[in-house]
Design an enzyme around this catalytic site. Sequence first.
Site, PDB file in Angstrom:
ATOM      1  N   HIS A   1       0.830  -1.220   0.000  1.00 54.25           N
ATOM      2  CA  HIS A   1       0.000   0.000   0.000  1.00 54.25           C
ATOM      3  C   HIS A   1       0.862   1.267   0.000  1.00 54.25           C
ATOM      4  O   HIS A   1       0.506   2.268   0.630  1.00 54.25           O
ATOM      5  CB  HIS A   1      -0.948   0.031   1.206  1.00 54.25           C
ATOM      6  CG  HIS A   1      -1.942  -1.089   1.218  1.00 54.25           C
ATOM      7  ND1 HIS A   1      -3.202  -0.971   0.692  1.00 54.25           N
ATOM      8  CD2 HIS A   1      -1.857  -2.362   1.676  1.00 54.25           C
ATOM      9  CE1 HIS A   1      -3.860  -2.113   0.849  1.00 54.25           C
ATOM     10  NE2 HIS A   1      -3.062  -2.977   1.433  1.00 54.25           N
TER      11      HIS A   1
ATOM     12  N   ASN B   1     -10.315  -2.775   2.462  1.00 55.92           N
ATOM     13  CA  ASN B   1      -9.991  -2.769   1.033  1.00 55.92           C
ATOM     14  C   ASN B   1     -11.257  -2.502   0.228  1.00 55.92           C
ATOM     15  O   ASN B   1     -12.352  -2.460   0.784  1.00 55.92           O
ATOM     16  CB  ASN B   1      -9.410  -4.123   0.615  1.00 55.92           C
ATOM     17  CG  ASN B   1      -7.930  -4.276   0.979  1.00 55.92           C
ATOM     18  OD1 ASN B   1      -7.246  -3.303   1.246  1.00 55.92           O
ATOM     19  ND2 ASN B   1      -7.468  -5.506   0.993  1.00 55.92           N
TER      20      ASN B   1
ATOM     21  N   TYR C   1       0.884  -4.004  12.062  1.00 60.73           N
ATOM     22  CA  TYR C   1       0.833  -2.580  11.715  1.00 60.73           C
ATOM     23  C   TYR C   1       1.650  -1.714  12.670  1.00 60.73           C
ATOM     24  O   TYR C   1       2.360  -0.810  12.258  1.00 60.73           O
ATOM     25  CB  TYR C   1      -0.621  -2.116  11.630  1.00 60.73           C
ATOM     26  CG  TYR C   1      -1.336  -2.701  10.419  1.00 60.73           C
ATOM     27  CD1 TYR C   1      -1.544  -4.071  10.321  1.00 60.73           C
ATOM     28  CD2 TYR C   1      -1.777  -1.913   9.376  1.00 60.73           C
ATOM     29  CE1 TYR C   1      -2.178  -4.633   9.219  1.00 60.73           C
ATOM     30  CE2 TYR C   1      -2.412  -2.459   8.271  1.00 60.73           C
ATOM     31  CZ  TYR C   1      -2.610  -3.815   8.197  1.00 60.73           C
ATOM     32  OH  TYR C   1      -3.224  -4.359   7.108  1.00 60.73           O
TER      33      TYR C   1
HETATM   34 FE1  HDE Z   1      -2.469  -4.745   5.453  1.00 59.61          FE
HETATM   35  N1  HDE Z   1      -0.654  -3.953   5.896  1.00 59.61           N
HETATM   36  N2  HDE Z   1      -1.823  -6.560   6.017  1.00 59.61           N
HETATM   37  N3  HDE Z   1      -4.213  -5.610   4.844  1.00 59.61           N
HETATM   38  N4  HDE Z   1      -3.119  -2.986   4.821  1.00 59.61           N
HETATM   39  C1  HDE Z   1      -0.306  -2.675   5.752  1.00 59.61           C
HETATM   40  O1  HDE Z   1       0.789  -1.377   7.362  1.00 59.61           O
HETATM   41  C2  HDE Z   1      -0.709  -6.799   6.733  1.00 59.61           C
HETATM   42  C3  HDE Z   1      -4.563  -6.916   4.973  1.00 59.61           C
HETATM   43  C4  HDE Z   1      -4.376  -2.672   4.393  1.00 59.61           C
HETATM   44  O2  HDE Z   1      -3.247   3.560   3.892  1.00 59.61           O
HETATM   45  C5  HDE Z   1       1.028  -2.361   6.373  1.00 59.61           C
HETATM   46  O3  HDE Z   1       1.061   0.850   7.647  1.00 59.61           O
HETATM   47  C6  HDE Z   1      -0.647  -8.180   7.122  1.00 59.61           C
HETATM   48  C7  HDE Z   1      -5.963  -7.086   4.773  1.00 59.61           C
HETATM   49  C8  HDE Z   1      -4.439  -1.286   4.029  1.00 59.61           C
HETATM   50  O4  HDE Z   1      -1.575   3.406   5.312  1.00 59.61           O
HETATM   51  C9  HDE Z   1       1.439  -3.688   7.010  1.00 59.61           C
HETATM   52  C10 HDE Z   1      -1.760  -8.761   6.586  1.00 59.61           C
HETATM   53  C11 HDE Z   1      -6.448  -5.837   4.514  1.00 59.61           C
HETATM   54  C12 HDE Z   1      -3.165  -0.779   4.259  1.00 59.61           C
HETATM   55  C13 HDE Z   1       0.286  -4.587   6.637  1.00 59.61           C
HETATM   56  C14 HDE Z   1      -2.493  -7.742   5.907  1.00 59.61           C
HETATM   57  C15 HDE Z   1      -5.337  -4.927   4.554  1.00 59.61           C
HETATM   58  C16 HDE Z   1      -2.371  -1.857   4.760  1.00 59.61           C
HETATM   59  C17 HDE Z   1       2.028  -1.732   5.467  1.00 59.61           C
HETATM   60  C18 HDE Z   1      -2.168 -10.221   6.662  1.00 59.61           C
HETATM   61  C19 HDE Z   1      -7.877  -5.431   4.208  1.00 59.61           C
HETATM   62  C20 HDE Z   1      -2.696   0.624   3.987  1.00 59.61           C
HETATM   63  C21 HDE Z   1       2.112  -0.272   5.873  1.00 59.61           C
HETATM   64  C22 HDE Z   1      -2.412 -10.670   7.984  1.00 59.61           C
HETATM   65  C23 HDE Z   1      -8.800  -5.685   5.293  1.00 59.61           C
HETATM   66  C24 HDE Z   1      -3.001   1.550   5.123  1.00 59.61           C
HETATM   67  C25 HDE Z   1       1.278  -0.163   7.031  1.00 59.61           C
HETATM   68  C26 HDE Z   1      -2.572   2.951   4.753  1.00 59.61           C
HETATM   69  C27 HDE Z   1      -1.042  -1.720   5.158  1.00 59.61           C
HETATM   70  C28 HDE Z   1       0.240  -5.860   7.036  1.00 59.61           C
HETATM   71  C29 HDE Z   1      -3.680  -8.019   5.220  1.00 59.61           C
HETATM   72  C30 HDE Z   1      -5.512  -3.529   4.304  1.00 59.61           C
HETATM   73  C31 HDE Z   1       2.776  -4.240   6.591  1.00 59.61           C
HETATM   74  C32 HDE Z   1       0.451  -8.832   7.920  1.00 59.61           C
HETATM   75  C33 HDE Z   1      -6.750  -8.391   4.872  1.00 59.61           C
HETATM   76  C34 HDE Z   1      -5.660  -0.542   3.487  1.00 59.61           C
HETATM   77  O5  HDE Z   1       1.523  -3.579   8.401  1.00 59.61           O
END
Ligand code: HDE
Length: 692
Positions: free
Chosen positions: A73, A146, A360
């Site tokens: 993202h 999402n 996060y």
């Molecule tokens: Fe994320 N995801 N994600 N994700 N995600 C990040 O956090 C992660 C997942 C989502 O505009 C990171 O600040 C893991 C699902 C958004 O700043 C990180 C898993 C969904 C955003 C991270 C998921 C998301 C992130 C990278 C599996 C939808 C952007 C930078 C367990 C429900 C937020 C950050 C923004 C961002 C990890 C799965 C949505 C690395 C480990 C499912 C919208 O922490």
Amino acid sequence: MATKKLETGNGGETHQTTSDDGDRLTTNQGIPVSDNQNQLKAGARGPVLLEDFVLREKIFHFDHERIPERIVHARGSAAHGFFESYEDLSDITRADLFSEKGKRTPLFTRFSTVAGGAGSVDTPRDVRGFAVKFYTQEGNWDLVGNNIPVFFIQDAIKFPDLIHSVKMEADKGYPQAASAHDTFWDFISLMPESTHMIMWAMSDRTIPRSLRTMEGFGIHTFRMVNAKGKSTFVKFHWKPKQGVASTCWDEAVKIAGADPDFQRRDLFEAIDRGDFPEWELGIQAFDEAFADSLPFDVLDPTKIIPEEVLPVRLIGRMVLDRYPDNFFAETEQVAYCPANVVPGIDFTNDPLLQGRLFSYLDTQLKRLGSTNFHQLPINAAKCPVMNFQRDGHMQMAVPKGRANYEPNSLSEAGEEGGPRECPAKGFTTFPGRDAEDEQGDKLRIRPESFADHYSQARMFFRSLAVPEQAHLASAIVFELSKVGLEHVRVRMMSNLVNVDPDLAKRVANGLAMPLPKASPSAAPVQDLDPSPALRIIEGPFDLATIKGRSIGVLIADGTDAVALKALTGAIAGGGARAVIVAPKVGGAKLSDGSVQKADLQLAGGPSVLFDAVVVLVSDKGCAALLGEAAATQFVMDAFGHCKAIAHSPEAQPLLDKAGVVPDAGVVAADKAFVEAAGKRYWDREPKVRMLA
Ligand code: HDE
């Protein structure tokens, strides 16, 4: 050699470059700077002196301007706004933002693509992040969702593998922001649990027209808990008032070249002109008995509850009405975290959600470099924050007194004793279980109830409108055609046979490969009832309107001034924006001798940037445009992307050259166009494109 001091800075123009008072330039230490054009040198042509602290500080700060971009993202666009509650929801939740009708809570929303780097384009085929930070009176609640209601994997331990596979290949360093390559499909073909998500990822949902025309989803099942401690399961939905609209793949690819910032610009411009994007927040609320009645597990993030089975109850609206003042300070430094919940909202055992609760906070420390990132203005709660946490890198608060521990009895000596825990109002975790076996043995195991990977994928495909099914099949053909590993294509097709034999056949035909047998399925595939709510085309949010859209109006010397005025007036009357495109940006000379300035030069204003187009030219203007390939392409693409085209009769030779065949979407450039321009003409598509 003789030297002479040069006048620098304004090159003789009248810009103000010096100041004697309040707006004087200073260093970060507040020291006034006398010269921002020249380094300190020993003699005019001599060496630069190390003591030049003005230079050193400026370059030092510049060298450190970048922070690590988000691992996923990374590319995002954001806006400020507010949430307004439709009703008092206290029967379901004690969350303060839902406590009364009309209550407003400020928020900050960031949309993003997933796979590409921060500098990648806005329109790849990709899932979009939809993250909302609510600054409630009881702390920040982050709903980090999402634009798709399911996810690729069921367990957080697979997330690094998923992301590694979709990002640039490790040795080559490409492709950027694209899933159409070997490693992604290798991984996906080996992960049947991703099949439902892949249906969504290959659908038109991942090539949205605008960030304003996307739905949003919280994905996981959460809990809402009321003041009596009663818990209700909820799934969160964002429903766009602007409707749901997507592009064609060919269009998305061309937009990437024409305007890499297409969606960021669109969000900015909409807010700038006061056309504030708005979404309604909805919940699907249910109890355990309902959860048990479903043919899948509500803790499984690869499943949805169809809206036909459980309607979405709309509980409030979000309005985005202010663009960030500074991209870095706000959009880049905002730190979302699904673990940020307020009293009244709680988690479930969804194993993907649980992994996210760790990730996060961890990633923010890496990115923002300090445990005090919550003090940055964009992350700071808008209610009092009081505790005994102290110090750390970049501490901005200046706590007073000795009370940095608890319990303490300093108040008995007349000193400030600090805050105390609050059993009545503080966050309490819902004590109930999500599952009977919650106290079971320690196991690395997936429950049986997560085993059905194909039934909802089938339901999704069969719920789509016919053109959407063709887009989806063609997208898989496109992506697998970029996969060099033949065994991966075959394995993927075997999975698709389980989804829908017709879809698999269409993909096999598109690849000119034999159709393999179905891969083994861990659970019998069920024929679930289709869910028409999942459609974009002919779906509940396929609004036939030009409101909020932009219409490209191609003019040239000789364009009829009266007709142009009437048309742009009608477009504005419909709530859309007329964007004037002409061969020269200075404008075109209209029939009445006046000059109409252009918003875009033709070469920089291709029709992919617009939702519908008008070609308003005279005989002379048309003749001139026949010699300009960009004009032919303008019309050809508008036709190929199934957009409405309005034209003056004199434009006919250009339409003929572009291969336009008359249909319901090719209309006269009069007021009736406003109605025609509100939709796309998908039945045109089989005439212009060989879809799978
Ligand atoms: Fe994320 N995801 N994600 N994700 N995600 C990040 O956090 C992660 C997942 C989502 O505009 C990171 O600040 C893991 C699902 C958004 O700043 C990180 C898993 C969904 C955003 C991270 C998921 C998301 C992130 C990278 C599996 C939808 C952007 C930078 C367990 C429900 C937020 C950050 C923004 C961002 C990890 C799965 C949505 C690395 C480990 C499912 C919208 O922490």
